[in-house]
Motif scaffolding. Structure first.
Motif, PDB file in Angstrom:
ATOM      1  N   SER A   1      -2.862 -17.219  -8.216  1.00 32.94           N
ATOM      2  CA  SER A   1      -3.723 -16.836  -9.335  1.00 32.94           C
ATOM      3  C   SER A   1      -2.917 -17.031 -10.628  1.00 32.94           C
ATOM      4  O   SER A   1      -1.699 -16.824 -10.655  1.00 32.94           O
ATOM      5  CB  SER A   1      -4.241 -15.415  -9.130  1.00 32.94           C
ATOM      6  OG  SER A   1      -3.488 -14.509  -9.810  1.00 32.94           O
TER       7      SER A   1
ATOM      8  N   GLN B   1      -8.809  -7.704 -14.547  1.00 35.38           N
ATOM      9  CA  GLN B   1      -8.269  -7.235 -13.261  1.00 35.38           C
ATOM     10  C   GLN B   1      -9.340  -7.191 -12.155  1.00 35.38           C
ATOM     11  O   GLN B   1      -9.092  -7.624 -11.029  1.00 35.38           O
ATOM     12  CB  GLN B   1      -7.674  -5.851 -13.458  1.00 35.38           C
ATOM     13  CG  GLN B   1      -6.451  -5.649 -12.609  1.00 35.38           C
ATOM     14  CD  GLN B   1      -5.840  -4.276 -12.857  1.00 35.38           C
ATOM     15  OE1 GLN B   1      -6.131  -3.622 -13.853  1.00 35.38           O
ATOM     16  NE2 GLN B   1      -5.023  -3.833 -11.946  1.00 35.38           N
TER      17      GLN B   1
ATOM     18  N   ALA C   1      -9.407  -9.410  -8.826  1.00 40.63           N
ATOM     19  CA  ALA C   1      -9.450  -8.845  -7.470  1.00 40.63           C
ATOM     20  C   ALA C   1     -10.600  -9.470  -6.674  1.00 40.63           C
ATOM     21  O   ALA C   1     -10.461  -9.784  -5.490  1.00 40.63           O
ATOM     22  CB  ALA C   1      -9.607  -7.332  -7.549  1.00 40.63           C
TER      23      ALA C   1
ATOM     24  N   TYR D   1      -9.572 -12.892  -5.623  1.00 46.18           N
ATOM     25  CA  TYR D   1      -8.576 -12.802  -4.549  1.00 46.18           C
ATOM     26  C   TYR D   1      -9.271 -12.527  -3.209  1.00 46.18           C
ATOM     27  O   TYR D   1      -9.004 -13.199  -2.204  1.00 46.18           O
ATOM     28  CB  TYR D   1      -7.565 -11.686  -4.862  1.00 46.18           C
ATOM     29  CG  TYR D   1      -6.538 -11.492  -3.773  1.00 46.18           C
ATOM     30  CD1 TYR D   1      -5.461 -12.360  -3.644  1.00 46.18           C
ATOM     31  CD2 TYR D   1      -6.652 -10.456  -2.852  1.00 46.18           C
ATOM     32  CE1 TYR D   1      -4.514 -12.195  -2.627  1.00 46.18           C
ATOM     33  CE2 TYR D   1      -5.725 -10.279  -1.837  1.00 46.18           C
ATOM     34  CZ  TYR D   1      -4.659 -11.151  -1.728  1.00 46.18           C
ATOM     35  OH  TYR D   1      -3.746 -10.994  -0.720  1.00 46.18           O
ATOM     36  N   GLU D   2     -10.197 -11.569  -3.202  1.00 47.66           N
ATOM     37  CA  GLU D   2     -10.928 -11.239  -1.971  1.00 47.66           C
ATOM     38  C   GLU D   2     -11.725 -12.441  -1.474  1.00 47.66           C
ATOM     39  O   GLU D   2     -11.767 -12.735  -0.278  1.00 47.66           O
ATOM     40  CB  GLU D   2     -11.886 -10.056  -2.218  1.00 47.66           C
ATOM     41  CG  GLU D   2     -11.201  -8.711  -2.214  1.00 47.66           C
ATOM     42  CD  GLU D   2     -10.437  -8.433  -0.911  1.00 47.66           C
ATOM     43  OE1 GLU D   2     -10.915  -8.824   0.163  1.00 47.66           O
ATOM     44  OE2 GLU D   2      -9.339  -7.854  -0.999  1.00 47.66           O
TER      45      GLU D   2
ATOM     46  N   VAL E   1       1.272 -13.634   0.573  1.00 46.82           N
ATOM     47  CA  VAL E   1       0.365 -13.279  -0.516  1.00 46.82           C
ATOM     48  C   VAL E   1      -0.449 -14.491  -1.018  1.00 46.82           C
ATOM     49  O   VAL E   1      -1.663 -14.410  -1.180  1.00 46.82           O
ATOM     50  CB  VAL E   1       1.168 -12.669  -1.698  1.00 46.82           C
ATOM     51  CG1 VAL E   1       0.251 -12.330  -2.854  1.00 46.82           C
ATOM     52  CG2 VAL E   1       1.937 -11.440  -1.248  1.00 46.82           C
ATOM     53  N   SER E   2       0.203 -15.627  -1.240  1.00 48.03           N
ATOM     54  CA  SER E   2      -0.484 -16.778  -1.842  1.00 48.03           C
ATOM     55  C   SER E   2      -0.502 -18.013  -0.951  1.00 48.03           C
ATOM     56  O   SER E   2      -0.890 -19.089  -1.413  1.00 48.03           O
ATOM     57  CB  SER E   2       0.209 -17.162  -3.158  1.00 48.03           C
ATOM     58  OG  SER E   2       0.362 -16.061  -3.998  1.00 48.03           O
TER      59      SER E   2
ATOM     60  N   ARG F   1      -4.113  -5.377   3.063  1.00 45.40           N
ATOM     61  CA  ARG F   1      -4.629  -6.312   2.039  1.00 45.40           C
ATOM     62  C   ARG F   1      -4.660  -5.624   0.677  1.00 45.40           C
ATOM     63  O   ARG F   1      -4.349  -6.230  -0.337  1.00 45.40           O
ATOM     64  CB  ARG F   1      -6.017  -6.806   2.432  1.00 45.40           C
ATOM     65  CG  ARG F   1      -6.441  -7.949   1.550  1.00 45.40           C
ATOM     66  CD  ARG F   1      -7.793  -8.454   1.904  1.00 45.40           C
ATOM     67  NE  ARG F   1      -7.748  -9.312   3.063  1.00 45.40           N
ATOM     68  CZ  ARG F   1      -8.805  -9.948   3.547  1.00 45.40           C
ATOM     69  NH1 ARG F   1      -9.968  -9.812   2.973  1.00 45.40           N
ATOM     70  NH2 ARG F   1      -8.689 -10.726   4.583  1.00 45.40           N
ATOM     71  N   GLU F   2      -5.024  -4.366   0.670  1.00 51.85           N
ATOM     72  CA  GLU F   2      -5.037  -3.620  -0.600  1.00 51.85           C
ATOM     73  C   GLU F   2      -3.610  -3.488  -1.134  1.00 51.85           C
ATOM     74  O   GLU F   2      -3.358  -3.604  -2.323  1.00 51.85           O
ATOM     75  CB  GLU F   2      -5.655  -2.253  -0.368  1.00 51.85           C
ATOM     76  CG  GLU F   2      -6.357  -1.736  -1.594  1.00 51.85           C
ATOM     77  CD  GLU F   2      -6.956  -0.369  -1.348  1.00 51.85           C
ATOM     78  OE1 GLU F   2      -7.297  -0.041  -0.194  1.00 51.85           O
ATOM     79  OE2 GLU F   2      -7.054   0.379  -2.341  1.00 51.85           O
TER      80      GLU F   2
ATOM     81  N   SER G   1      -2.109  -6.360  -3.235  1.00 52.20           N
ATOM     82  CA  SER G   1      -2.453  -6.521  -4.658  1.00 52.20           C
ATOM     83  C   SER G   1      -1.584  -5.631  -5.553  1.00 52.20           C
ATOM     84  O   SER G   1      -1.566  -5.830  -6.769  1.00 52.20           O
ATOM     85  CB  SER G   1      -3.942  -6.275  -4.889  1.00 52.20           C
ATOM     86  OG  SER G   1      -4.273  -5.012  -4.382  1.00 52.20           O
TER      87      SER G   1
END
Ligand code: SF4
Length: 391
Positions: free
Chosen positions: A202, A225, A229, A232-233, A249-250, A376-377, A380
């Motif tokens: 991102s 933000q 999010a 991202y989801e 993460v990426s 997953r939370e 972030s």
């Protein structure tokens, strides 16, 4: 090349070599990497000789090890002539033994000139290419300051697929004005073009970049933000549906196609870092050394020519620092961390109350009795999770 099937059994996470080519054709306005534009041709033979000398220096510290991965990053390594790449890979082969599954990756930009060099890189030993595609929208490629257009990127992807056994490409999302619908369509198109690995970052606004100035002057708007999010989801859902879930993460891959070099970093293995501004982590005796080299290309070059290396930092990490680094790296991975290894590195047990607290807040999950991962939370807000566990 001198290859064998072997393991670095003493070094969990494996052993890699990173080479940093610090030049780019133009500076992208969001980029804070150690990359420099030169308006005169770079003397590649002179730089190659310096890389060879610095590799020889690090080989004295780590000789006899089996190399699991070599990564030519930058900057833009695809500005290197194939002959330069060949010299560097031959030098590595002379000093170390290459595992027979060794991954040799090169980062490339998708300009037509660079794509023409692909066959030369393959002949030199490169077996994986990572293409900086960044967007499949011409408007956004311009906004990101990229020199290629979508058509050129598509041709480069095709050529790379025909040339290398393994291919990945990068995309940047959460770009100005990007809607979830537009990103979903672009991501689906990317997945239809992808081989077995994709890096999906991102957009972040880094200090000292032109984007930072524009952003703070209110002239560049990126998704807030909540929208970040949501994007991202969406990224996780779409890639999972295509069988290419995140393993970090990426980074997304089909099982077995994870980037071995990055796994060395995230599994807290050992790596040599050669070239301007490169970082290394090396287990030597009972110490884990942190090394870094001079960032400015020509200053690094002169240092290597004078001293045989361009190192400006070579320090032993404390147990606490090693524990913190292991957490920081390992919690990026979906496979998580080994609590017993954390204990060995840091010299202390992780506080069970803190783990339980983070579990109750949905930030981390136990995989089994000795393995822990971020949820997953938790991904972030990873920095906060790591800070909590490390304190
Ligand atoms: S090509 Fe890559 S390294 Fe070079 S300026 Fe652009 S983002 Fe940075």
């Amino acid at each position: 090349m001198n290859q064998t099937s072997g393991h670095n059994s003493a070094i969990p996470g494996g052993f890699g070599i990173y080479l940093h080519w610090p030049f780019c054709a133009a500076k992208c306005p969001y980029c804070d990497f150690n990359s420099h534009v030169r308006h005169q041709p770079v003397d590649q033979a002179r730089f190659a000789a310096a890389f060879e000398r610095e590799l020889a220096h690090f080989a004295e510290l780590t000789g006899g090890r089996v190399v699991n991965s070599v990564f030519l990053g930058g900057g833009t390594p695809s500005l290197m002539e194939p002959r330069t790449v060949e010299r560097l890979l031959n030098a590595i082969s002379r000093h170390w033994t290459l595992d027979d599954q060794v991954e040799i990756s090169l980062e490339a930009n998708p300009s037509s000139v660079e794509a023409e060099r692909f066959r030369g890189y393959r002949a030199a030993g490169v077996n994986r290419v990572s293409l900086g595609v960044q967007s499949l929208q011409d408007r956004d490629l311009k906004l990101l300051g990229r020199l290629h257009d979508v058509e050129t990127a598509l041709r480069a992807i095709e050529m790379a697929r025909d040339t290398f056994p393994r291919l990945s490409f990068d995309l940047i999302y959460a770009r100005p004005d990007q809607t979830p619908e537009a990103w979903e369509a672009e991501l689906n198109r990317a997945l239809s073009l992808a081989a077995d690995h994709l890096s999906l970052y991102s957009l972040t606004i880094e200090e000292g970049t032109p984007f930072h100035t524009l952003y703070h002057a209110g002239k560049l708007k990126i998704p807030d933000q909540d929208m970040g999010a949501e994007l991202y989801e969406l990224t996780q859902a779409v890639t999972e549906a295509h069988g290419m879930p995140a393993y970090e993460v990426s980074n997304h891959a089909r099982p077995g196609a994870e980037c071995r070099h990055n796994l060395v970093y995230w599994r807290y293995g050992d790596y040599v870092g050669v070239g301007p501004g490169a970082h290394g982590r090396l287990t030597v005796g009972v110490n884990k050394l942190a090394t870094s080299t001079e960032r400015h290309p020509e200053t690094w070059l002169e240092a290597v020519e004078t001293n045989g290396h361009g190192m400006i930092e070579n320090v032993g990490l404390t147990c606490e620092e090693q524990g913190d680094e292991y957490l920081l790296m390992g919690l990026r991975l979906v496979e998580g961390i080994d609590l017993e290894r954390y204990e060995k590195l840091s010299g202390r047990e992780m506080d069970e109350n803190k783990i339980d607290d983070l579990i109750s807040h949905g930030m981390v999950e136990r995989i089994d009795a000795t393995h822990l991962r971020a949820s997953r939370e938790g991904f972030s807000v990873l920095d906060a999770v790591v800070a909590d566990l490390a304190s």
